[in-house]
Design an enzyme around this catalytic site. Structure first.
Site, mmCIF file in Angstrom:
data_model
loop_
_atom_site.group_PDB
_atom_site.id
_atom_site.type_symbol
_atom_site.label_atom_id
_atom_site.label_comp_id
_atom_site.label_asym_id
_atom_site.label_seq_id
_atom_site.Cartn_x
_atom_site.Cartn_y
_atom_site.Cartn_z
ATOM 1 N N GLU A 1 0.926 -1.173 -0.133
ATOM 2 C CA GLU A 1 -0.159 0.199 -0.015
ATOM 3 C C GLU A 1 0.995 1.283 0.017
ATOM 4 O O GLU A 1 0.353 2.283 0.373
ATOM 5 C CB GLU A 1 -0.754 -0.058 1.257
ATOM 6 C CG GLU A 1 -2.003 -1.172 1.104
ATOM 7 C CD GLU A 1 -2.702 -1.209 2.386
ATOM 8 O OE1 GLU A 1 -2.800 -0.184 3.185
ATOM 9 O OE2 GLU A 1 -3.327 -2.325 2.761
ATOM 10 N N CYS A 2 1.991 1.218 -0.577
ATOM 11 C CA CYS A 2 2.993 2.385 -0.601
ATOM 12 C C CYS A 2 3.006 3.069 -1.909
ATOM 13 O O CYS A 2 2.480 2.543 -3.063
ATOM 14 C CB CYS A 2 4.342 1.690 -0.372
ATOM 15 S SG CYS A 2 5.641 2.833 -0.517
ATOM 16 N N GLY A 3 3.372 4.313 -2.067
ATOM 17 C CA GLY A 3 3.254 5.047 -3.237
ATOM 18 C C GLY A 3 4.512 4.592 -4.382
ATOM 19 O O GLY A 3 4.343 4.740 -5.306
ATOM 20 N N THR B 1 4.632 1.317 -4.459
ATOM 21 C CA THR B 1 4.221 -0.253 -4.889
ATOM 22 C C THR B 1 4.086 -0.576 -6.343
ATOM 23 O O THR B 1 4.484 -1.617 -6.831
ATOM 24 C CB THR B 1 2.783 -0.288 -4.269
ATOM 25 O OG1 THR B 1 2.808 -0.320 -2.838
ATOM 26 C CG2 THR B 1 2.257 -2.008 -4.571
#
Length: 162
Positions: free
Chosen positions: A36-38, A40
């Site tokens: 759920e990371c920028g 990803t």
């Protein structure tokens, strides 16, 4: 003799202990990941690199981590399914680890002490920090999360030809 990457081990996403010794004579890129990371979206170019160079000896190892903004909340089965379904990830994934702090995985303690970050810091700053390891097991370089996987092509090709 100083330690090499090949003396390390880690638990894969299925719960099996994996000796890094099995990647001897390979160029290895280790990445701490999160679903759920920028960053990803980097799964896709990482998988592309893996497909492009795996026959020549590149291995990419993904280590999910929930230490940065709780961006990897799922269990191993959820993480594995997410990576496969959304990004077609086929490179080896490992069990969720801590990369910083008292409970940091031994493999990350080794990587961080081998290739320090900005201003000599050992601490990992965010998801998708990358470590490049040569065929002899020497950790050559640490890359910031903002380093796009496709920008590592030149270095990877050079190391594969050595």
């Amino acid at each position: 003799m100083s330690q090499t990457f090949y003396q390390q081990s880690a638990v894969d996403i299925q719960g099996n202990t994996v000796s890094m010794d099995q990647f001897k004579d390979h160029v290895v890129l280790v990445v701490n990941t999160a679903s759920e990371c920028g960053f990803t979206h980097q799964y896709k170019p990482l998988e592309h690199l893996y497909q492009l160079y795996k026959e020549q000896g590149l291995v990419i190892l993904g280590f999910p981590c929930n230490q940065f903004g709780s961006q990897e909340k799922g269990d191993e089965a959820t993480i594995s399914k997410f990576c496969e379904l959304n990004f077609g990830v086929s490179f080896p994934l490992f069990s969720k680890v801590d990369v910083n702090g008292a409970n940091a995985a031994p493999i990350y303690k080794f990587l961080k002490s081998s290739a320090k970050g900005l201003l000599g810091s050992e601490s990992i700053k965010w998801n998708f920090t990358k470590f490049l390891i040569d065929k002899e097991g020497k950790v050559l370089k640490r890359y910031a999360p903002t380093m796009k996987p496709e920008n590592l092509v030149e270095q990877i090709e050079y190391l594969l030809k050595k």
